[in-house]
Design a protein around this motif. Structure first.
Motif, PDB file in Angstrom:
ATOM      1  N   MET A   1      35.900  29.399 -41.512  1.00 31.44           N
ATOM      2  CA  MET A   1      36.951  29.732 -40.457  1.00 31.44           C
ATOM      3  C   MET A   1      36.172  29.364 -38.805  1.00 31.44           C
ATOM      4  N   SER A   2      37.179  29.832 -38.132  1.00 34.70           N
ATOM      5  CA  SER A   2      36.151  29.102 -36.735  1.00 34.70           C
ATOM      6  C   SER A   2      35.620  30.209 -35.816  1.00 34.70           C
ATOM      7  N   HIS A   3      34.742  29.935 -35.159  1.00 33.88           N
ATOM      8  CA  HIS A   3      34.434  30.812 -34.566  1.00 33.88           C
ATOM      9  C   HIS A   3      35.169  32.227 -33.500  1.00 33.88           C
ATOM     10  N   LYS A   4      35.795  30.987 -33.169  1.00 37.06           N
ATOM     11  CA  LYS A   4      37.159  31.836 -32.235  1.00 37.06           C
ATOM     12  C   LYS A   4      37.609  32.814 -32.678  1.00 37.06           C
ATOM     13  N   LYS A   5      38.339  32.630 -34.361  1.00 37.60           N
ATOM     14  CA  LYS A   5      39.120  33.117 -35.491  1.00 37.60           C
ATOM     15  C   LYS A   5      38.293  34.455 -35.771  1.00 37.60           C
ATOM     16  N   ILE A   6      36.497  34.372 -35.527  1.00 40.48           N
ATOM     17  CA  ILE A   6      35.394  35.481 -36.446  1.00 40.48           C
ATOM     18  C   ILE A   6      35.740  36.362 -35.368  1.00 40.48           C
ATOM     19  N   TYR A   7      36.020  36.190 -34.148  1.00 40.40           N
ATOM     20  CA  TYR A   7      35.155  36.267 -32.563  1.00 40.40           C
ATOM     21  C   TYR A   7      36.435  37.301 -32.180  1.00 40.40           C
ATOM     22  N   GLN A   8      37.623  37.361 -32.933  1.00 42.77           N
ATOM     23  CA  GLN A   8      39.389  38.199 -32.699  1.00 42.77           C
ATOM     24  C   GLN A   8      39.183  38.630 -33.530  1.00 42.77           C
ATOM     25  N   LEU A   9      38.768  38.784 -35.081  1.00 42.13           N
ATOM     26  CA  LEU A   9      38.760  39.387 -36.062  1.00 42.13           C
ATOM     27  C   LEU A   9      37.227  40.487 -36.062  1.00 42.13           C
ATOM     28  N   PHE A  10      36.529  39.787 -35.296  1.00 38.16           N
ATOM     29  CA  PHE A  10      35.149  41.374 -34.728  1.00 38.16           C
ATOM     30  C   PHE A  10      35.887  42.160 -34.221  1.00 38.16           C
ATOM     31  N   VAL A  11      36.528  41.574 -32.959  1.00 36.82           N
ATOM     32  CA  VAL A  11      37.544  42.965 -31.737  1.00 36.82           C
ATOM     33  C   VAL A  11      38.435  43.292 -31.894  1.00 36.82           C
ATOM     34  N   LEU A  12      38.494  43.144 -33.207  1.00 36.34           N
ATOM     35  CA  LEU A  12      40.092  43.475 -34.195  1.00 36.34           C
ATOM     36  C   LEU A  12      39.404  44.979 -34.863  1.00 36.34           C
ATOM     37  N   ILE A  13      38.222  45.085 -35.610  1.00 41.26           N
ATOM     38  CA  ILE A  13      37.633  45.471 -36.096  1.00 41.26           C
ATOM     39  C   ILE A  13      37.017  46.975 -35.602  1.00 41.26           C
ATOM     40  N   ALA A  14      36.143  46.388 -34.404  1.00 43.15           N
ATOM     41  CA  ALA A  14      36.029  47.245 -33.351  1.00 43.15           C
ATOM     42  C   ALA A  14      37.271  48.436 -32.805  1.00 43.15           C
ATOM     43  N   ILE A  15      38.237  47.749 -31.795  1.00 41.41           N
ATOM     44  CA  ILE A  15      39.049  48.562 -31.982  1.00 41.41           C
ATOM     45  C   ILE A  15      39.423  49.381 -33.233  1.00 41.41           C
ATOM     46  N   VAL A  16      39.551  49.042 -33.397  1.00 44.31           N
ATOM     47  CA  VAL A  16      40.601  50.491 -35.280  1.00 44.31           C
ATOM     48  C   VAL A  16      39.169  51.166 -35.242  1.00 44.31           C
ATOM     49  N   VAL A  17      38.373  51.061 -34.972  1.00 43.28           N
ATOM     50  CA  VAL A  17      36.886  51.323 -36.346  1.00 43.28           C
ATOM     51  C   VAL A  17      36.444  52.652 -34.894  1.00 43.28           C
ATOM     52  N   THR A  18      36.668  52.082 -33.269  1.00 45.95           N
ATOM     53  CA  THR A  18      36.551  53.070 -32.349  1.00 45.95           C
ATOM     54  C   THR A  18      37.675  53.909 -31.835  1.00 45.95           C
ATOM     55  N   THR A  19      39.490  53.646 -32.195  1.00 44.39           N
ATOM     56  CA  THR A  19      40.539  54.640 -32.158  1.00 44.39           C
ATOM     57  C   THR A  19      40.260  55.367 -33.633  1.00 44.39           C
ATOM     58  N   PHE A  20      39.479  55.407 -34.495  1.00 38.76           N
ATOM     59  CA  PHE A  20      39.124  56.129 -35.376  1.00 38.76           C
ATOM     60  C   PHE A  20      38.749  56.822 -35.358  1.00 38.76           C
ATOM     61  N   ALA A  21      37.447  56.818 -34.250  1.00 39.34           N
ATOM     62  CA  ALA A  21      36.727  57.536 -34.126  1.00 39.34           C
ATOM     63  C   ALA A  21      36.092  58.230 -33.185  1.00 39.34           C
ATOM     64  N   GLY A  22      37.610  57.679 -31.768  1.00 32.37           N
ATOM     65  CA  GLY A  22      37.835  59.009 -31.040  1.00 32.37           C
ATOM     66  C   GLY A  22      38.711  60.101 -30.952  1.00 32.37           C
ATOM     67  N   THR A  23      39.195  60.182 -32.868  1.00 32.28           N
ATOM     68  CA  THR A  23      40.275  61.132 -32.573  1.00 32.28           C
ATOM     69  C   THR A  23      39.561  62.065 -32.704  1.00 32.28           C
ATOM     70  N   THR A  24      38.292  62.471 -33.528  1.00 33.56           N
ATOM     71  CA  THR A  24      37.592  63.288 -33.935  1.00 33.56           C
ATOM     72  C   THR A  24      37.427  64.310 -32.239  1.00 33.56           C
ATOM     73  N   SER A  25      37.348  65.565 -32.370  1.00 30.09           N
ATOM     74  CA  SER A  25      37.197  66.096 -31.288  1.00 30.09           C
ATOM     75  C   SER A  25      36.159  67.891 -31.699  1.00 30.09           C
ATOM     76  N   GLY A  26      35.393  67.694 -30.270  1.00 22.18           N
ATOM     77  CA  GLY A  26      34.360  68.990 -30.796  1.00 22.18           C
ATOM     78  C   GLY A  26      33.100  68.441 -30.334  1.00 22.18           C
ATOM     79  N   TYR A  27      32.489  69.514 -30.000  1.00 22.20           N
ATOM     80  CA  TYR A  27      30.963  69.270 -29.293  1.00 22.20           C
ATOM     81  C   TYR A  27      29.717  69.815 -30.382  1.00 22.20           C
ATOM     82  N   ALA A  28      29.599  69.163 -31.340  1.00 22.65           N
ATOM     83  CA  ALA A  28      28.948  69.188 -32.713  1.00 22.65           C
ATOM     84  C   ALA A  28      27.375  69.041 -31.335  1.00 22.65           C
ATOM     85  N   TRP A  29      26.385  69.770 -32.238  1.00 27.14           N
ATOM     86  CA  TRP A  29      25.162  69.507 -31.858  1.00 27.14           C
ATOM     87  C   TRP A  29      24.749  69.111 -31.896  1.00 27.14           C
ATOM     88  N   SER A  30      24.036  68.445 -30.513  1.00 27.33           N
ATOM     89  CA  SER A  30      22.610  67.138 -30.989  1.00 27.33           C
ATOM     90  C   SER A  30      21.078  67.152 -31.561  1.00 27.33           C
TER      91      SER A  30
END
Length: 189
Positions: A1-30
């Motif tokens: 797999m080329s470096h460009k494809k790996i980078y694109q896959l990494f960006v896609l995974i990051a977008i999907v992960v942050t999309t699901f991580a950002g859907t929760t709300s709340g003010y949890a204890w830190s």
């Protein structure tokens, strides 16, 4: 797999992960205290997991923060003693334009760099590094408070959505944050 494809896959995974991580709300204890200084290699999701909160809660506590953090940056942690929330900070929003500096913005709006820094805790470790498109809060007109019986700077800071350090920077006459007296007039904004 080329470096460009790996980078694109990494960006896609990051977008999907942050999309699901950002859907929760709340003010949890830190579990990290009131602030957290970003270390080399930290990510926003990693900080949220380490501190027992969510990425959305951290972004809400740090107006203008997106998904990227950098080493040395200080983040306000939700539930850690100081949490301004989205509506407590007075003033109006300003989107930084190319070529802006905090000094230019302060001169344009009749305020000072220290006043801008006081209402923008996300700039504490990087006052000379702002970027076009970043949203900052401009300070409102000065607000004063008369100290009442039982008040401490910490109580007053929490009431006005600021920090003890922020109050001290606005009130150089307060040498010791543990010594204030009833009837003393202090500036809170």
């Amino acid at each position: 797999m080329s470096h460009k494809k790996i980078y694109q896959l990494f960006v896609l995974i990051a977008i999907v992960v942050t999309t699901f991580a950002g859907t929760t709300s709340g003010y949890a204890w830190s579990g990290c205290g009131s602030t957290y200084t970003v270390q080399w290699g930290d990510t926003l999701s990693g900080i949220a997991a380490k501190c027992g909160t969510t990425m959305q809660a951290i972004r809400t506590a740090n107006p203008g923060l997106w998904y990227w953090v950098f080493a040395g940056q200080t983040l306000i942690m939700p539930g850690g003693g100081y949490y301004p929330g989205p509506s407590v900070t007075p003033g109006r929003q300003y989107v930084i334009q190319w070529g802006d500096t905090l000094a230019k913005i302060a001169a344009r709006y009749g305020t000072s760099v220290s006043a801008i820094l006081a209402v923008n805790p996300q700039l504490a470790n990087r006052p000379s590094w702002i970027y076009a498109g970043e949203v900052i809060t401009l300070p409102a007109a000065p607000t004063y408070y008369t100290v009442q019986r039982g008040d401490t700077l910490r109580i007053i800071a929490a009431r006005y959505g600021t920090t003890v350090y922020g109050l001290q920077s606005l009130n150089p006459q307060i040498w010791n944050p543990n010594i204030i007296y009833v009837g003393q007039v202090i500036r809170v904004w």
